[in-house]
Design an enzyme around this catalytic site. Structure first.
Site, PDB file in Angstrom:
ATOM      1  N   SER A  68      11.087   3.006 -28.129  1.00  0.00           N
ATOM      2  CA  SER A  68      12.271   3.133 -26.505  1.00  0.00           C
ATOM      3  C   SER A  68      11.221   1.815 -26.282  1.00  0.00           C
ATOM      4  O   SER A  68      11.052   0.783 -25.954  1.00  0.00           O
ATOM      5  CB  SER A  68      12.139   3.842 -26.671  1.00  0.00           C
ATOM      6  OG  SER A  68      13.364   4.265 -25.429  1.00  0.00           O
ATOM      7  N   ASP A 128      16.791  -2.185 -22.885  1.00  0.00           N
ATOM      8  CA  ASP A 128      15.293  -1.928 -24.196  1.00  0.00           C
ATOM      9  C   ASP A 128      15.595  -2.833 -25.430  1.00  0.00           C
ATOM     10  O   ASP A 128      16.725  -2.784 -26.445  1.00  0.00           O
ATOM     11  CB  ASP A 128      14.921  -0.722 -23.571  1.00  0.00           C
ATOM     12  CG  ASP A 128      16.015   0.487 -24.236  1.00  0.00           C
ATOM     13  OD1 ASP A 128      16.655  -0.355 -24.717  1.00  0.00           O
ATOM     14  OD2 ASP A 128      14.902   1.255 -24.395  1.00  0.00           O
ATOM     15  N   ASP A 183      15.358  -0.735 -27.896  1.00  0.00           N
ATOM     16  CA  ASP A 183      16.164   0.253 -28.988  1.00  0.00           C
ATOM     17  C   ASP A 183      17.457   0.264 -28.470  1.00  0.00           C
ATOM     18  O   ASP A 183      18.522   0.832 -28.871  1.00  0.00           O
ATOM     19  CB  ASP A 183      15.960   1.380 -29.938  1.00  0.00           C
ATOM     20  CG  ASP A 183      15.389   2.041 -28.188  1.00  0.00           C
ATOM     21  OD1 ASP A 183      15.012   1.495 -27.171  1.00  0.00           O
ATOM     22  OD2 ASP A 183      15.333   3.890 -28.743  1.00  0.00           O
ATOM     23  N   ASP A 218      19.110   1.571 -26.112  1.00  0.00           N
ATOM     24  CA  ASP A 218      19.814   3.008 -25.808  1.00  0.00           C
ATOM     25  C   ASP A 218      19.502   2.809 -24.228  1.00  0.00           C
ATOM     26  O   ASP A 218      19.932   4.263 -23.253  1.00  0.00           O
ATOM     27  CB  ASP A 218      19.169   4.044 -26.205  1.00  0.00           C
ATOM     28  CG  ASP A 218      17.523   4.066 -25.972  1.00  0.00           C
ATOM     29  OD1 ASP A 218      17.212   3.348 -24.989  1.00  0.00           O
ATOM     30  OD2 ASP A 218      17.180   5.155 -26.252  1.00  0.00           O
TER      31      ASP A 218
END
Length: 574
Positions: A146, A301, A303, A305
């Site tokens: 993440s 970010d 990833d 999300d």
């Protein structure tokens, strides 16, 4: 040196075949500082509802092909025990070693007779949640850390519903991992062999197309002026493909991508902590804004999300917080739904106990219902599923976390920066037509409902000693809670390790009463809209104190937040 640490290191030295891991282990064993070797081996990475997460390297307390393979064996055993012919969807972000970990995981699953669908290139977390549901898989895996710093990687596991796995499943998988020898207890199959045998299949592009269609279906249709311009940074992560597709779909074509952060790069050379919550990660984007003067800046970010937003205002760029973006989207969506003739009184917003209290004030105005769950988007997803199972999917308005995570629509069960970015652009264009920017829109909401401000204090506790210190701090606060904080008496104390009923605000009172899962979280209530919540991070060796203040002016509320922050640093978490 501890005998157990020495024995574990020697076992790895005798077993590891990867040259980079072997070389790193030799360095650690030769280093005169025993703490470095101890930190790599003093524990095994814990497998929880967020899967694994840790720094890359050699050892049981590190992310490497061995710890990933061991976790995959635990997952495989779990799936074969609970499903007939299970399948798994797999994705990864731009983190270092991500491709190696995907191949290792898919190979272990294949050796256990489990077929995987693997995205052929890096893709955002929400596309993995979507694919798990779309392909009707038994589980999903996303190799991602993440927004953590560059040395990290992680291994998130999703259930068949597209949510991160529940506590019971995580516990069962952890027990299996504990019983699996990391070197001799894992079944392996070469990735290419698994492909040849049909046990690995590349996820077709049609799945991603369906994801984009699902996101586009949430468009409000507030078409921007053709000149509406955006600066966007994927922070060297996964967002650019999906962002290009969705923004073009809704008519936003004047997009300038930050060149230094456009290409995937797990080293994150211009932002070693690629977290859109922090201004430092956005500096390159802000520099570009000074040159091209966009109407909006967006950041996702690695990833994709989480979404961060910067707004041009009075010659500067104002960074809106995760809570502020959540409030803006809730308010705007409620307005738009009402104008479209939908019954906003029936709508449901799901947020978390550590997110701003301001949605409760909006609920009183609009009549919708606010449900507060524990931290973690899987808990928001659980409430979404309740609405679906009740035959009321249309009631879901939005889910959000204060940590820059938002979801509109039922296509996923995790945060989705792609749908959030699309709607944020439409919202900004809607306000621009009315002569307001998003900063001014937020200020207007503060003036109407009160200045609900928030802050977070993070204190890190690295290593074995740090882990012990974290336990001692939480135990101390639980057993001897303070009578006052920042000069204010503690009017209420909530220990979420006990039975705590889910808080509900607004609505018609029809929401069923529900107990929250027990969690290591403490809440200190100091008055109307003022409190401190303390919880250990689920992904990093740190304790967080969430600060809540409320006042009639920004200055009044911020001064109170500053006082709470000082006490959190010097007393609560010291």
């Amino acid at each position: 040196m501890d005998d157990k640490i020495a024995a574990a290191a020697q076992l790895w030295k005798d077993s590891v075949t990867e040259p980079d891991l072997a070389a790193e282990l030799d360095e650690l064993m030769a280093d005169p500082d025993p703490e470095k070797l101890s930190d790599a081996f003093y524990r095994s990475l814990a497998f929880g509802t967020a899967g694994l997460r840790g720094t890359l390297g050699v050892g049981t307390n590190r992310m490497n092909v061995y710890t990933v393979s061991q976790a995959s064996q635990g997952l495989a055993t779990y799936l074969n025990a609970h499903y007939e012919n299970p399948t798994v969807a797999i994705a990864r972000d731009s983190r270092n070693k991500g491709e190696d970990f995907v191949k290792a995981a898919a190979g272990v699953l294949a050796a256990n007779g489990i077929k995987s669908y693997v995205y052929p290139r890096i893709e955002p977390v929400p596309t993995l949640s979507f694919a798990t549901r779309d392909l009707k898989c038994s589980a999903g895996i996303c190799v991602t850390a993440s927004h953590n710093p560059a040395p990290y990687n992680g291994y998130k596991v999703y259930g068949e519903d597209g949510c991160q796995i529940a506590n019971e499943a995580a516990d069962e998988i952890q027990n299996t991992i504990n019983e699996t020898d990391i070197f001799t207890g894992v079944k392996h199959m070469d990735f290419d062999e698994a492909v040849a045998k049909g046990l690995v299949e590349w996820t077709p592009d049609e799945v991603l197309d369906r994801f984009i269609d699902a996101v586009a279906s949430q468009s409000i249709g507030a078409k921007p002026n053709p000149d509406f311009s955006v600066v966007y940074t994927p922070l060297n992560g996964t967002g650019i493909e999906c962002m290009n597709k969705i923004l073009a779909r809704v008519g936003i074509t004047n997009v300038t991508v930050v060149p230094e952060q456009a290409e995937p790069d797990g080293n994150f050379p211009t932002c070693p902590y690629p977290n859109p919550e922090f201004r430092e990660a956005l500096e390159k984007g802000l520099e570009l804004c000074d040159k091209v003067h966009p109407d909006l800046m967006l950041a996702t970010d690695p990833d994709a999300d989480r979404m961060g937003v910067a707004v041009p205002h009075d010659g500067d760029y104002k960074l809106l917080t995760g809570n502020e973006m959540g409030i803006l989207l809730i308010d705007w969506l409620a307005r738009m739904k009402a104008e479209a003739g939908e019954d906003v009184n029936r709508k449901v917003v799901v947020t978390t106990i550590v997110s701003t209290a301001m949605p409760d004030a909006l609920a009183k105005h609009y009549g919708f219902e606010v449900r507060r769950v524990l931290t973690g988007f899987k808990n928001i997803g659980g409430q979404m599923d309740q609405l679906v199972e009740a035959g009321e999917p249309e009631r879901f308005l939005m889910g959000f976390e204060e940590s820059y995570g938002y979801l509109v629509g039922l296509h996923a069960r995790d945060k989705d920066a792609i749908v959030a970015s699309m709607l944020t652009c439409e919202m900004a264009a809607w306000y621009a037509e009315r002569g307001m920017d998003l900063y001014e829109a937020m200020e207007a909401l503060y003036q109407e409902y009160g200045y609900y401000l928030n802050g977070v204090v993070n204190v890190s506790f690295p290593g074995a000693a740090g882990a012990d210190k974290m336990v001692a701090i939480m135990s101390g606060l639980r057993e001897n809670p303070p009578a006052e904080i920042a000069g204010m008496p503690v009017e209420g104390f909530v220990d979420y390790k006990a039975d705590v009923e889910m808080a509900v605000a607004g609505g018609d009172g029809s929401c069923p009463k529900q107990l929250l899962p027990k969690s290591n979280v403490l809440e200190f209530q100091l008055g109307e809209g003022v409190k401190v919540i303390v919880r250990p991070s689920g992904t990093e060796p740190k304790i967080k104190a969430y600060l809540f203040s409320n006042g009639t002016t920004r200055e009044e509320s911020q001064a109170l937040n500053d006082k709470l922050a000082e006490v959190a640093k010097t007393q609560l978490l010291a």
